[in-house]
Scaffold this motif. Structure first.
Motif, PDB file in Angstrom:
ATOM      1  N   PRO A   1       0.839  -1.204   0.000  1.00 38.18           N
ATOM      2  CA  PRO A   1       0.000   0.000   0.000  1.00 38.18           C
ATOM      3  C   PRO A   1       0.869   1.246   0.000  1.00 38.18           C
ATOM      4  O   PRO A   1       1.887   1.304   0.688  1.00 38.18           O
ATOM      5  CB  PRO A   1      -0.798  -0.135   1.297  1.00 38.18           C
ATOM      6  CG  PRO A   1       0.060  -0.988   2.187  1.00 38.18           C
ATOM      7  CD  PRO A   1       0.737  -1.964   1.257  1.00 38.18           C
ATOM      8  N   ASP A   2       0.450   2.246  -0.763  1.00 40.45           N
ATOM      9  CA  ASP A   2       1.277   3.437  -0.948  1.00 40.45           C
ATOM     10  C   ASP A   2       0.482   4.703  -0.639  1.00 40.45           C
ATOM     11  O   ASP A   2       0.614   5.283   0.417  1.00 40.45           O
ATOM     12  CB  ASP A   2       1.825   3.451  -2.374  1.00 40.45           C
ATOM     13  CG  ASP A   2       2.936   4.459  -2.567  1.00 40.45           C
ATOM     14  OD1 ASP A   2       2.947   5.479  -1.872  1.00 40.45           O
ATOM     15  OD2 ASP A   2       3.804   4.245  -3.433  1.00 40.45           O
ATOM     16  N   ASN A   3      -0.383   5.132  -1.562  1.00 41.88           N
ATOM     17  CA  ASN A   3      -1.169   6.346  -1.369  1.00 41.88           C
ATOM     18  C   ASN A   3      -2.600   6.000  -0.970  1.00 41.88           C
ATOM     19  O   ASN A   3      -3.133   4.970  -1.380  1.00 41.88           O
ATOM     20  CB  ASN A   3      -1.185   7.188  -2.648  1.00 41.88           C
ATOM     21  CG  ASN A   3       0.199   7.628  -3.075  1.00 41.88           C
ATOM     22  OD1 ASN A   3       0.474   7.742  -4.257  1.00 41.88           O
ATOM     23  ND2 ASN A   3       1.090   7.857  -2.127  1.00 41.88           N
TER      24      ASN A   3
ATOM     25  N   ILE B   1      -6.941   2.674  -1.825  1.00 40.38           N
ATOM     26  CA  ILE B   1      -5.515   2.403  -1.683  1.00 40.38           C
ATOM     27  C   ILE B   1      -4.890   2.192  -3.056  1.00 40.38           C
ATOM     28  O   ILE B   1      -5.357   1.361  -3.846  1.00 40.38           O
ATOM     29  CB  ILE B   1      -5.278   1.140  -0.836  1.00 40.38           C
ATOM     30  CG1 ILE B   1      -5.994   1.252   0.520  1.00 40.38           C
ATOM     31  CG2 ILE B   1      -3.792   0.883  -0.645  1.00 40.38           C
ATOM     32  CD1 ILE B   1      -6.062  -0.068   1.267  1.00 40.38           C
ATOM     33  N   SER B   2      -3.837   2.928  -3.336  1.00 37.14           N
ATOM     34  CA  SER B   2      -3.042   2.658  -4.530  1.00 37.14           C
ATOM     35  C   SER B   2      -1.792   1.894  -4.116  1.00 37.14           C
ATOM     36  O   SER B   2      -1.273   2.087  -3.013  1.00 37.14           O
ATOM     37  CB  SER B   2      -2.655   3.953  -5.246  1.00 37.14           C
ATOM     38  OG  SER B   2      -1.789   4.737  -4.456  1.00 37.14           O
ATOM     39  N   THR B   3      -1.302   1.013  -4.986  1.00 40.06           N
ATOM     40  CA  THR B   3      -0.197   0.134  -4.609  1.00 40.06           C
ATOM     41  C   THR B   3       1.047   0.377  -5.457  1.00 40.06           C
ATOM     42  O   THR B   3       0.983   0.866  -6.578  1.00 40.06           O
ATOM     43  CB  THR B   3      -0.601  -1.348  -4.724  1.00 40.06           C
ATOM     44  OG1 THR B   3      -0.865  -1.667  -6.103  1.00 40.06           O
ATOM     45  CG2 THR B   3      -1.830  -1.638  -3.887  1.00 40.06           C
ATOM     46  N   ASP B   4       2.171  -0.008  -4.882  1.00 42.55           N
ATOM     47  CA  ASP B   4       3.473   0.099  -5.547  1.00 42.55           C
ATOM     48  C   ASP B   4       4.287  -1.144  -5.209  1.00 42.55           C
ATOM     49  O   ASP B   4       5.053  -1.155  -4.253  1.00 42.55           O
ATOM     50  CB  ASP B   4       4.198   1.359  -5.077  1.00 42.55           C
ATOM     51  CG  ASP B   4       5.614   1.449  -5.641  1.00 42.55           C
ATOM     52  OD1 ASP B   4       5.889   0.781  -6.643  1.00 42.55           O
ATOM     53  OD2 ASP B   4       6.426   2.194  -5.066  1.00 42.55           O
ATOM     54  N   GLY B   5       4.099  -2.194  -5.983  1.00 42.23           N
ATOM     55  CA  GLY B   5       4.843  -3.420  -5.734  1.00 42.23           C
ATOM     56  C   GLY B   5       4.050  -4.655  -6.078  1.00 42.23           C
ATOM     57  O   GLY B   5       4.616  -5.673  -6.446  1.00 42.23           O
ATOM     58  N   ALA B   6       2.730  -4.585  -5.982  1.00 39.74           N
ATOM     59  CA  ALA B   6       1.817  -5.678  -6.341  1.00 39.74           C
ATOM     60  C   ALA B   6       2.112  -6.947  -5.549  1.00 39.74           C
ATOM     61  O   ALA B   6       3.207  -7.125  -5.005  1.00 39.74           O
ATOM     62  CB  ALA B   6       1.851  -5.954  -7.830  1.00 39.74           C
TER      63      ALA B   6
ATOM     64  N   ALA C   1       4.043  -0.294 -14.198  1.00 43.93           N
ATOM     65  CA  ALA C   1       3.627   1.001 -13.659  1.00 43.93           C
ATOM     66  C   ALA C   1       3.197   0.898 -12.203  1.00 43.93           C
ATOM     67  O   ALA C   1       2.742  -0.139 -11.729  1.00 43.93           O
ATOM     68  CB  ALA C   1       2.496   1.586 -14.490  1.00 43.93           C
ATOM     69  N   GLU C   2       3.317   2.013 -11.513  1.00 43.39           N
ATOM     70  CA  GLU C   2       2.887   2.188 -10.126  1.00 43.39           C
ATOM     71  C   GLU C   2       1.634   3.056 -10.118  1.00 43.39           C
ATOM     72  O   GLU C   2       1.491   3.965 -10.929  1.00 43.39           O
ATOM     73  CB  GLU C   2       4.016   2.861  -9.344  1.00 43.39           C
ATOM     74  CG  GLU C   2       3.673   3.360  -7.966  1.00 43.39           C
ATOM     75  CD  GLU C   2       4.805   4.147  -7.350  1.00 43.39           C
ATOM     76  OE1 GLU C   2       4.555   4.863  -6.351  1.00 43.39           O
ATOM     77  OE2 GLU C   2       5.945   4.076  -7.856  1.00 43.39           O
ATOM     78  N   THR C   3       0.736   2.787  -9.164  1.00 46.28           N
ATOM     79  CA  THR C   3      -0.471   3.592  -9.003  1.00 46.28           C
ATOM     80  C   THR C   3      -0.198   4.718  -8.020  1.00 46.28           C
ATOM     81  O   THR C   3       0.258   4.473  -6.909  1.00 46.28           O
ATOM     82  CB  THR C   3      -1.631   2.746  -8.445  1.00 46.28           C
ATOM     83  OG1 THR C   3      -1.558   1.428  -8.963  1.00 46.28           O
ATOM     84  CG2 THR C   3      -2.962   3.382  -8.771  1.00 46.28           C
ATOM     85  N   CYS C   4      -0.486   5.949  -8.394  1.00 43.93           N
ATOM     86  CA  CYS C   4      -0.200   7.095  -7.534  1.00 43.93           C
ATOM     87  C   CYS C   4      -1.404   8.031  -7.458  1.00 43.93           C
ATOM     88  O   CYS C   4      -2.259   8.056  -8.341  1.00 43.93           O
ATOM     89  CB  CYS C   4       0.997   7.888  -8.063  1.00 43.93           C
ATOM     90  SG  CYS C   4       2.564   7.000  -8.073  1.00 43.93           S
ATOM     91  N   GLY C   5      -1.428   8.829  -6.378  1.00 44.08           N
ATOM     92  CA  GLY C   5      -2.325   9.964  -6.254  1.00 44.08           C
ATOM     93  C   GLY C   5      -3.796   9.714  -6.455  1.00 44.08           C
ATOM     94  O   GLY C   5      -4.454  10.482  -7.173  1.00 44.08           O
ATOM     95  N   PRO C   6      -4.406   8.677  -5.854  1.00 43.57           N
ATOM     96  CA  PRO C   6      -5.815   8.409  -6.130  1.00 43.57           C
ATOM     97  C   PRO C   6      -6.732   9.540  -5.672  1.00 43.57           C
ATOM     98  O   PRO C   6      -6.528  10.143  -4.616  1.00 43.57           O
ATOM     99  CB  PRO C   6      -6.076   7.130  -5.332  1.00 43.57           C
ATOM    100  CG  PRO C   6      -5.090   7.173  -4.202  1.00 43.57           C
ATOM    101  CD  PRO C   6      -3.861   7.788  -4.804  1.00 43.57           C
ATOM    102  N   ILE C   7      -7.734   9.820  -6.476  1.00 43.81           N
ATOM    103  CA  ILE C   7      -8.798  10.773  -6.147  1.00 43.81           C
ATOM    104  C   ILE C   7     -10.118  10.083  -6.438  1.00 43.81           C
ATOM    105  O   ILE C   7     -10.293   9.481  -7.504  1.00 43.81           O
ATOM    106  CB  ILE C   7      -8.708  12.059  -6.989  1.00 43.81           C
ATOM    107  CG1 ILE C   7      -7.363  12.757  -6.783  1.00 43.81           C
ATOM    108  CG2 ILE C   7      -9.854  13.008  -6.662  1.00 43.81           C
ATOM    109  CD1 ILE C   7      -7.156  13.943  -7.707  1.00 43.81           C
TER     110      ILE C   7
END
Length: 701
Positions: free
Chosen positions: A567-569, A580-585, A618-624
């Protein structure tokens, strides 16, 4: 292969879809190096003896039309009053299945479409050059949307037809940005100049014909702005003007050129944007011999970007620029409604690898900002302003982060003796306990013996070591829920937990070799954001339940959740769900990263549902989440990270339909982009953005 290992120290050491290239470019291979935190702070077992979205709630307009539409105070029960039971959701969807990491596609639920709003290189000003892969220049990039977009905000006018997009640009990937390797030193220098103008931040006007439709970005918008390494920033707080930040180019220690490593961020109730300077250390070459340098990962090596070859301030080995690294690692604040304003760097929030900062207004009117230090075994922080928030007074409110108290978190577990590193749930059925906010600076005075206020704020990590803070598994985004006042901390992972002489597992970080990460939920004592004590529990231990028996989802059946890792953002919707956006899966199998919704209350607590899947690498960032419009947004960072030019692993977002031959001269390569997702029928949904041209831009970045 030996040469490749030397170039990519993390090659063969990453798991899931995480790329060794990302490790090198984003964080200077931090996980391949010695742990920066060598303090002997106590672990849990030693100290224990037996949206209401912050975004949708703001409703911030443009150019003073609606400077601030502040919600009722977060601790006073704002929001719609609905419990999060999973019923009557405003944004209904059928969860998608995880997508194999080898697949290059952007996936959304059935009934939804997607299209980019803006991509790397899209021109922002009337006189900006159109993007041309084969003819890039530093001047052109300064007038174009930057690379590797991260934190994202979309502020809307009340009529719903105009908006403002604000975005961070964290780092660059040279091997997929250009069609050929540089032929000589002059070409290398040219590209380094381009890279310096590709990071920073962007502010971009948006338009659409009616509320609920997809946005177009406006080329030449009056508020459009690019913030680069040439942009002037003002230092605020106790460190400003001191010997810690004076250099040959700034003998007064008051102003800094540029911002670096901008990762996540936050939006304030007064309508400004906060951005975290995270992995700044990898851009500087220092002597690397001091305790302070080592604690911040600074060293005497040629940097990956090589900017020290062109700009002396990135070579801090001499006396002239020895303090330049001390001028980075802060929370910065910009006013997106004023393209001529001077952004600020707030030293009162401390200097470390800020993932971001997020703000809530306490019942007493003080502003509280939470921030995590994104490094293995580093800490969670809280800032409480000295002065109080004043409604509709942006000038005053923009001073609130300049003066106040700074704390660092110490956790205690209720079942410390049961924590063995396996992730097994304690006998009481939960990972939980209490905690303290340990003072670092209070009432303008240092709370750390032997350190001045200025030393605490410049060398915050060392101060937190002395205070006895709890070592965490990489605190990334830290989000207060404006509906409940609870605070959520995304601990992305820490594969060094319990390895060798490193800190062992404890109840808030209960897994040895924590590859998949977890999320901490904090309830401030008395629901008072300014309190110095709190209770906490773990919302989840992430992973793929089919492959990992140590997952935990607050009691929700593990076999019914979408697999989630790293979990990231974080963000909230109006129903109180956490996104939750993820970075690593997820590890083992290797899925593409994604965007997930999880319930927080009742029988739906811990129910993870995947909404979107990112393209390859790709990484998921900045969710709105604007669920009042059934619209969701993400910043897609580093698509095709593992590729090389001519051998790309992704073609996001400008895919060509299968069987269709690209047009003559058409360049196919990945471009980081901001994506909007919406129900079919509310926009084209063909993966193409239109963009709009407005004849009111001044053509200057």
């Amino acid at each position: 292969m030996n040469d490749l290992k030397k170039l990519l120290p993390m090659l063969g050491h990453t798991r899931g879809k995480r790329s060794a290239v990302t490790c090198q470019l984003k964080c200077d291979n931090a996980c391949s190096k010695a742990v920066c935190n060598t303090s002997t702070n106590n672990y849990f077992r030693d100290i224990v003896s037996t949206e209401f979205s912050r975004r949708s709630a703001m409703g911030i307009g443009l150019a003073g039309v609606l400077s601030t539409a502040v919600m009722a105070q977060g601790n006073n029960g704002n929001g719609n009053g609905h419990s999060n039971n999973g019923q009557n959701a405003k944004l209904a969807f059928t969860p998608i299945k995880p997508v194999d990491a080898a697949v290059d596609a952007f996936n959304v639920p059935a009934g939804y479409s997607w299209q980019p709003i803006i991509r790397w290189g899209d021109p922002l000003f009337k006189k900006s050059q159109d993007f041309d892969f084969a003819n890039q220049s530093a001047e052109a990039q300064a007038g174009q949307f930057g690379y590797n977009n991260d934190y994202l905000e979309i502020l809307r006018q009340p009529n719903g037809k105009q908006g403002l997009l604000v975005c961070n640009h964290e780092y660059v990937n040279p091997q997929i940005m250009f069609p050929a390797a540089p032929a000589n030193d002059a070409e290398k220098a040219l590209r380094r100049n381009i890279f310096r103008n590709a990071v920073g931040m962007s502010v971009v006007e948006l338009e659409r014909d009616k509320k609920g439709e997809p946005w177009d970005y406006v080329r030449g918008g009056r508020l459009n702005r690019r913030i680069t390494l040439d942009t002037k920033f003002e230092l605020t707080g106790p460190v400003a003007g001191t010997d810690f930040v004076k250099t040959a180019a700034d003998k007064e220690g008051r102003f800094v050129l540029g911002t670096l490593g901008n990762c996540s961020g936050g939006t304030t109730p007064w309508g400004t944007i906060l951005s975290g300077e995270e992995n700044f250390n990898g851009f500087f070459r220092t002597e690397g011999t001091s305790v302070e340098d080592r604690r911040y990962g600074l060293g005497n090596n040629v940097t990956g970007m090589g900017w020290e070859l062109d700009d002396p301030r990135f070579d801090a080995r001499g006396e002239a620029y020895r303090n330049e690294p001390n001028r980075f690692g802060y929370i910065v604040e910009i006013d997106p409604e004023n393209p001529n304003s001077v952004p600020k760097k707030h030293t009162s929030l401390g200097r470390f690898k800020h993932e971001g900062a997020n703000v809530i207004i306490a019942d007493n009117g003080k502003v509280v900002a939470y921030s995590g230090d994104d490094e293995r075994f580093d800490y969670l922080y809280k800032f409480v302003s000295k002065n109080k928030y004043k409604k509709n007074n942006k000038a005053h409110n923009m001073t609130l982060l300049s003066e106040g108290d700074l704390y660092v978190a110490q956790f205690s577990g209720d079942s410390a003796s049961e924590i063995d590193g396996t992730g097994a749930v304690p006998a009481d059925g939960a990972f939980d306990g209490s905690g303290k906010w340990l003072p670092l600076v209070v009432n303008g005075k240092s709370a750390i013996a032997g350190m001045s206020v200025q030393q605490v704020l410049v060398y915050t990590r060392l101060a937190a070591d002395k205070a006895g803070a709890t070592k965490m598994d990489r605190c990334e985004d830290v989000q207060p829920n404006l509906k409940t006042g609870k605070v959520y901390v995304a601990c992305t992972n820490n594969t060094n937990r319990g390895v060798g002489a490193n800190a062992v597992a404890d109840e808030a970080n209960p897994r040895t070799k924590n590859r998949d990460g977890h999320i901490v939920e904090i309830t401030e004592r008395g629901n008072d954001s300014t309190a110095t004590t709190f209770n906490w529990n773990l919302l989840m231990l992430c992973g793929d339940p089919a492959q990992n028996s140590t997952t935990y989802f607050s009691g929700f059946p593990a076999e019914k959740v979408s697999p989630i890792s790293c979990p990231d953002n974080l963000a909230f919707d109006t129903q109180g769900n956490l996104w939750i956006s993820t970075d690593g899966a997820p590890s083992v199998i290797g899925y593409n990263d994604g965007l997930f919704k999880v319930g927080l209350e009742g029988s739906n607590r811990g129910n993870v549902q995947q909404f979107a899947s990112m393209p390859r690498d790709a990484e998921t960032c900045g969710p709105i989440v604007h669920d009042d419009e059934s619209m969701v947004y993400v910043a897609v960072q580093h698509p095709g990270e593992d590729g090389t030019y001519g051998a790309h692993t992704s073609y996001f977002p400008d895919y060509v339909a299968e069987g269709v031959t690209p047009k003559r001269g058409e360049v196919r390569a990945p471009r980081p982009a901001v994506v909007q997702m919406f129900p079919k029928g509310s926009g084209k949904g063909d993966g193409k953005d239109k963009g709009r041209d407005r004849d009111k831009g001044n053509g200057k970045p």
